[in-house]
Write a protein that holds these residues in place. Structure first.
Motif, PDB file in Angstrom:
ATOM      1  N   LEU A  42     -52.755 -43.592 -20.802  1.00  0.00           N
ATOM      2  CA  LEU A  42     -53.003 -42.803 -22.220  1.00  0.00           C
ATOM      3  C   LEU A  42     -52.004 -42.997 -23.563  1.00  0.00           C
ATOM      4  O   LEU A  42     -50.694 -43.243 -23.560  1.00  0.00           O
TER       5      LEU A  42
ATOM      6  N   PHE B 102     -50.884 -37.597 -14.299  1.00  0.00           N
ATOM      7  CA  PHE B 102     -51.713 -38.226 -14.954  1.00  0.00           C
ATOM      8  C   PHE B 102     -53.488 -39.344 -13.928  1.00  0.00           C
ATOM      9  O   PHE B 102     -52.221 -39.680 -13.370  1.00  0.00           O
TER      10      PHE B 102
ATOM     11  N   LEU C 218     -57.290 -42.191 -22.011  1.00  0.00           N
ATOM     12  CA  LEU C 218     -57.009 -40.899 -22.761  1.00  0.00           C
ATOM     13  C   LEU C 218     -56.908 -40.826 -23.948  1.00  0.00           C
ATOM     14  O   LEU C 218     -55.492 -41.896 -24.102  1.00  0.00           O
TER      15      LEU C 218
ATOM     16  N   LEU D 258     -56.635 -35.315 -16.347  1.00  0.00           N
ATOM     17  CA  LEU D 258     -55.388 -34.813 -16.761  1.00  0.00           C
ATOM     18  C   LEU D 258     -54.860 -33.531 -15.595  1.00  0.00           C
ATOM     19  O   LEU D 258     -55.287 -31.929 -16.064  1.00  0.00           O
TER      20      LEU D 258
END
Ligand code: ATP
Length: 242
Positions: free
Chosen positions: A78, A60, A153, A2
């Motif tokens: 994410l 990302f 993430l 990120l």
């Protein structure tokens, strides 16, 4: 994994975040610390696609996700656990978890067993309506729901907010267990004592800008700075020596 460059978030004439830079490698945990109104949630919401930044760039896993809506960001792996949890109150625990898996195009998977292993309390209450759960249980459910999307993430926005000390311990033990699996995480907190033991890197944010950053060990050398930026007048809440 990120990269956030010069992120800017505004609400009309209110500037919540200005020129915020952040970089997070795979398997690392970064903490974003700041007082009320510092711009932490706005940063998380802009990264997670819940609001469109007014400037800057979010990348990302090699994909530019700046301004991309949350459902598409989620499909890339994410997951955001928002402040206030936002579980679906009229659905049961199990239905909340299933819904999250379906949203990622999956039927119920083995992931649900992992969530119940992590939070046995949720397993006990799988048929309970989410709205009737305590704040701590809802926080567990919100984290469980994020895990059902098999994220790479995880963004956690103030998971300790409004919880009793006992439930804070339970929730943070689970976050620590998630970290041990190698999950990359960005954690927002006001309580440095909770965030520092989990974090590889910590940033102090004030009025939408990062004003100090480093490893928790580096930041702990200057407790007065932490106290000032977290708006604490007495002893800062940093890790107690054992
Ligand atoms: P807290 O810990 O209290 O949640 P925070 O660090 O997460 O605070 P934000 O919620 O990002 O801070 O708010 C940053 C600034 O933006 C504050 O001044 C807040 O009043 C303002 N703000 C946040 N959301 C909105 C909104 N929807 N409309 C207008 N202003 C907002």
């Amino acid at each position: 994994m990120l990269t956030v460059e010069s992120l800017k978030v505004t609400y009309g004439s209110i500037r919540a975040v200005s020129r915020l830079d952040l970089s997070l490698g795979k398997g690392r945990v970064a903490a974003l610390l700041g007082a009320n109104g510092a711009g932490k949630s706005s940063t998380m919401r802009a990264i997670g696609g819940l609001l469109r930044p007014s400037g800057g760039r979010v990348v990302f896993d090699g994909t530019d996700i700046t301004g991309m809506p949350a459902h598409r960001v989620a499909r890339l792996g994410l997951a955001l656990v928002p402040e206030g949890r936002m579980v679906v109150g009229c659905l049961t625990v199990q239905e909340n978890l299933d819904l999250s898996a379906y949203a990622r195009g999956r039927r119920r998977t083995a992931l649900v067993d992992e969530v119940y292993d992590l939070f046995p309390r949720l397993a006990e209450r799988r048929r309970q309506t989410a709205a009737l759960m305590s704040g701590g249980e809802q926080q567990m459910l919100a984290i469980g729901r994020a895990l059902m999307t098999a994220p790479s993430l995880l963004l956690l926005d103030e998971p300790s907010m409004g919880l009793s000390p006992a439930l804070v311990d339970t929730v943070f033990a689970a976050i620590s267990a998630i970290r041990a699996t190698g999950m990359t995480m960005l954690l927002v907190e006001q309580n440095a004592a909770l965030a520092f033991p989990l974090a590889d890197h910590a940033c102090l944010i004030q009025r939408g800008e990062i004003v100090a950053e480093g490893t928790p060990e580096e930041l702990e050398k200057d407790p007065a700075t932490i106290a000032r930026h977290l708006g604490i007048e007495d002893e800062p809440r940093v890790k107690e020596s054992s």
